[in-house]
Motif scaffolding. Structure first.
Motif, PDB file in Angstrom:
ATOM      1  N   LYS A  84       4.853 -13.598  16.694  1.00  0.00           N
ATOM      2  CA  LYS A  84       4.574 -13.781  15.368  1.00  0.00           C
ATOM      3  C   LYS A  84       3.917 -12.523  14.775  1.00  0.00           C
ATOM      4  N   GLY A  85       3.042 -11.908  15.366  1.00  0.00           N
ATOM      5  CA  GLY A  85       2.388 -10.491  15.056  1.00  0.00           C
ATOM      6  C   GLY A  85       3.528  -9.580  14.951  1.00  0.00           C
ATOM      7  N   ALA A  86       4.529  -9.338  15.902  1.00  0.00           N
ATOM      8  CA  ALA A  86       5.532  -8.339  15.509  1.00  0.00           C
ATOM      9  C   ALA A  86       6.355  -8.697  14.404  1.00  0.00           C
ATOM     10  N   TYR A  87       6.566  -9.854  14.158  1.00  0.00           N
ATOM     11  CA  TYR A  87       7.299 -10.360  13.006  1.00  0.00           C
ATOM     12  C   TYR A  87       6.705 -10.201  11.601  1.00  0.00           C
ATOM     13  N   ASP A  88       5.450 -10.463  11.492  1.00  0.00           N
ATOM     14  CA  ASP A  88       4.473 -10.057  10.461  1.00  0.00           C
ATOM     15  C   ASP A  88       4.449  -8.622  10.136  1.00  0.00           C
ATOM     16  N   THR A  89       4.332  -7.974  11.103  1.00  0.00           N
ATOM     17  CA  THR A  89       4.148  -6.445  11.014  1.00  0.00           C
ATOM     18  C   THR A  89       5.256  -5.800  10.291  1.00  0.00           C
ATOM     19  N   GLU A  90       6.549  -6.450  10.900  1.00  0.00           N
ATOM     20  CA  GLU A  90       7.570  -5.726  10.442  1.00  0.00           C
ATOM     21  C   GLU A  90       8.116  -6.445   9.167  1.00  0.00           C
ATOM     22  N   ARG A  91       7.763  -7.366   8.639  1.00  0.00           N
ATOM     23  CA  ARG A  91       7.871  -7.973   7.119  1.00  0.00           C
ATOM     24  C   ARG A  91       7.164  -7.170   6.473  1.00  0.00           C
ATOM     25  N   SER A  92       5.829  -6.965   6.658  1.00  0.00           N
ATOM     26  CA  SER A  92       4.969  -6.214   5.901  1.00  0.00           C
ATOM     27  C   SER A  92       5.580  -4.747   5.493  1.00  0.00           C
ATOM     28  N   GLU A  93       6.056  -4.087   6.740  1.00  0.00           N
ATOM     29  CA  GLU A  93       6.881  -2.618   6.370  1.00  0.00           C
ATOM     30  C   GLU A  93       7.969  -2.886   5.886  1.00  0.00           C
ATOM     31  N   VAL A  94       8.639  -3.775   5.709  1.00  0.00           N
ATOM     32  CA  VAL A  94       9.890  -3.997   4.811  1.00  0.00           C
ATOM     33  C   VAL A  94       9.413  -3.941   3.173  1.00  0.00           C
ATOM     34  N   ILE A  95       8.345  -4.880   3.179  1.00  0.00           N
ATOM     35  CA  ILE A  95       7.805  -4.923   1.764  1.00  0.00           C
ATOM     36  C   ILE A  95       7.296  -3.736   1.343  1.00  0.00           C
ATOM     37  N   LEU A  96       6.386  -3.109   2.179  1.00  0.00           N
ATOM     38  CA  LEU A  96       5.938  -1.682   1.919  1.00  0.00           C
ATOM     39  C   LEU A  96       6.939  -0.739   1.331  1.00  0.00           C
ATOM     40  N   MET A  97       7.891  -0.570   2.360  1.00  0.00           N
ATOM     41  CA  MET A  97       9.181   0.194   1.985  1.00  0.00           C
ATOM     42  C   MET A  97       9.766  -0.047   0.612  1.00  0.00           C
ATOM     43  N   ALA A  98      10.125  -1.361   0.220  1.00  0.00           N
ATOM     44  CA  ALA A  98      10.622  -1.558  -1.038  1.00  0.00           C
ATOM     45  C   ALA A  98       9.724  -1.344  -2.216  1.00  0.00           C
ATOM     46  N   SER A  99       8.579  -1.475  -1.911  1.00  0.00           N
ATOM     47  CA  SER A  99       7.480  -0.921  -3.046  1.00  0.00           C
ATOM     48  C   SER A  99       7.467   0.265  -3.320  1.00  0.00           C
ATOM     49  N   LYS A 100       7.586   1.211  -2.347  1.00  0.00           N
ATOM     50  CA  LYS A 100       7.590   2.746  -2.329  1.00  0.00           C
ATOM     51  C   LYS A 100       9.032   3.153  -3.047  1.00  0.00           C
ATOM     52  N   ILE A 101      10.022   2.410  -2.577  1.00  0.00           N
ATOM     53  CA  ILE A 101      11.243   2.708  -3.236  1.00  0.00           C
ATOM     54  C   ILE A 101      11.339   2.530  -4.605  1.00  0.00           C
ATOM     55  N   THR A 102      10.637   1.366  -5.092  1.00  0.00           N
ATOM     56  CA  THR A 102      10.614   0.899  -6.587  1.00  0.00           C
ATOM     57  C   THR A 102       9.797   2.101  -7.204  1.00  0.00           C
ATOM     58  N   PHE A 103       8.445   2.282  -6.607  1.00  0.00           N
ATOM     59  CA  PHE A 103       7.790   3.600  -7.438  1.00  0.00           C
ATOM     60  C   PHE A 103       8.433   4.654  -7.390  1.00  0.00           C
ATOM     61  N   LEU A 104       9.066   5.034  -6.365  1.00  0.00           N
ATOM     62  CA  LEU A 104      10.084   6.476  -6.375  1.00  0.00           C
ATOM     63  C   LEU A 104      11.070   6.256  -7.691  1.00  0.00           C
ATOM     64  N   ALA A 105      11.631   5.036  -7.468  1.00  0.00           N
ATOM     65  CA  ALA A 105      12.763   4.981  -8.739  1.00  0.00           C
ATOM     66  C   ALA A 105      12.236   5.083 -10.065  1.00  0.00           C
ATOM     67  N   ARG A 106      10.828   4.654 -10.409  1.00  0.00           N
ATOM     68  CA  ARG A 106      10.074   4.805 -11.650  1.00  0.00           C
ATOM     69  C   ARG A 106       9.754   6.541 -11.808  1.00  0.00           C
ATOM     70  N   VAL A 107       9.549   6.939 -10.635  1.00  0.00           N
ATOM     71  CA  VAL A 107       8.905   8.507 -10.797  1.00  0.00           C
ATOM     72  C   VAL A 107      10.010   9.267 -11.042  1.00  0.00           C
ATOM     73  N   LEU A 108      11.500   8.785 -10.846  1.00  0.00           N
ATOM     74  CA  LEU A 108      12.471   9.799 -11.017  1.00  0.00           C
ATOM     75  C   LEU A 108      13.096   9.478 -12.129  1.00  0.00           C
ATOM     76  N   ASP A 109      12.674   8.289 -12.787  1.00  0.00           N
ATOM     77  CA  ASP A 109      13.116   7.968 -14.238  1.00  0.00           C
ATOM     78  C   ASP A 109      12.300   8.751 -15.144  1.00  0.00           C
ATOM     79  N   ALA A 110      10.906   8.769 -14.669  1.00  0.00           N
ATOM     80  CA  ALA A 110      10.210   9.614 -15.711  1.00  0.00           C
ATOM     81  C   ALA A 110      10.316  11.118 -15.644  1.00  0.00           C
ATOM     82  N   TYR A 111      11.108  11.398 -14.668  1.00  0.00           N
ATOM     83  CA  TYR A 111      11.333  12.988 -14.275  1.00  0.00           C
ATOM     84  C   TYR A 111      12.224  13.514 -15.432  1.00  0.00           C
ATOM     85  N   GLY A 112      13.265  12.331 -15.717  1.00  0.00           N
ATOM     86  CA  GLY A 112      14.431  12.652 -16.721  1.00  0.00           C
ATOM     87  C   GLY A 112      15.751  12.753 -16.133  1.00  0.00           C
TER      88      GLY A 112
END
Length: 251
Positions: A64-92
């Protein structure tokens, strides 16, 4: 290892243990089943059952600990990609090529980690070549003002963090459940069920109760192995956060 197949093997071993215990009960002399003998057997079974419960809880906690850790990493990676998309959108518009390369890389990553109906195994290894192309395109951006310089710096940092998290997920593909510990656990369970079957009265009710117990324990083993395979099986990590991040790159 295949969770369903392993759980069926465990169930078969426990059913065999119940049948072996019933056979031993018929073969043992009556003086081996006196009240004192039964009390001794119960004490021994209690000790083994306690150790088994501790190991079973340890395996559940580890999986369960390994599962929760990897799930958190997937969510963290998705959030960073989403923010990266916003940064690139602001770049032009100059960052359009970078967005397209990141989109292709993310699509491939989703297909690898969540193959769905393609009937192929999960692959956590990142596409290094595609990732390098996207990162190189990001580095080739030429900021025209101070704001674009800041946005490029943020985008570079985010891209590096996403790549690190992706590599971390690939490195965590090794099973967290020890096969040796699982074998020892099943061996103790067999001993317990043999002892219970020897002590139980020879009737259909006790046999049915022991079979239900064997099914429950096999289900626990199945749950442990399923949690240890977070990108496949019935209890897999959802791809929804990554799909939403992909939609952010597409817009």
């Amino acid at each position: 290892m295949n969770a369903t197949f392993t759980a069926l093997i465990v169930f078969g071993c426990l059913v065999g243990a119940v049948l072996l215990g019933k056979a031993l009960r018929r073969l043992l002399p009556e003086d081996h089943l006196t009240a004192d003998s039964r009390d001794t057997i119960k004490l021994a079974m209690g000790l083994v059952a306690t150790m088994t419960a501790l190991v079973l809880g340890l395996l559940v906690s580890s999986a369960k600990g390994a599962y929760d850790t990897e799930r958190s990493e997937v969510i963290l990676m998705a959030s960073k990609i989403t923010f990266l998309a916003r940064v690139l959108d602001a770049y032009g518009p100059d960052a359009a090529n970078v967005r397209a390369l990141l989109q292709n890389t993310l699509e491939e990553a989703i297909q690898q980690m969540w193959p769905g109906q393609m009937r192929r195994p999960t692959d956590r290894n990142p596409d290094v070549q595609a990732g390098n192309l996207a990162y190189a395109a990001l580095q080739q951006l030429s900021p025209q003002n101070e704001m674009q310089k800041v946005l490029k710096s943020q985008a570079t940092t985010l891209a590096g963090e996403v790549a690190q998290t992706r590599s971390l997920l690939a490195a965590q593909s090794a099973p967290s459940v020890s096969e040796a510990m699982l074998i020892i656990l099943v061996s103790w369970l067999v001993v317990i069920f043999v002892g219970f079957s020897v002590l139980a009265p020879p009737n259909a009710t006790t046999v049915f109760a022991l079979m239900i117990s064997a099914l429950a324990v096999s289900g626990a083993i199945f749950l442990i192995l399923e949690l240890d395979q977070p990108f496949g099986g019935l209890i897999g990590i959802s791809s929804e956060p990554m799909v939403k991040a992909l939609h952010q790159l597409e817009h």
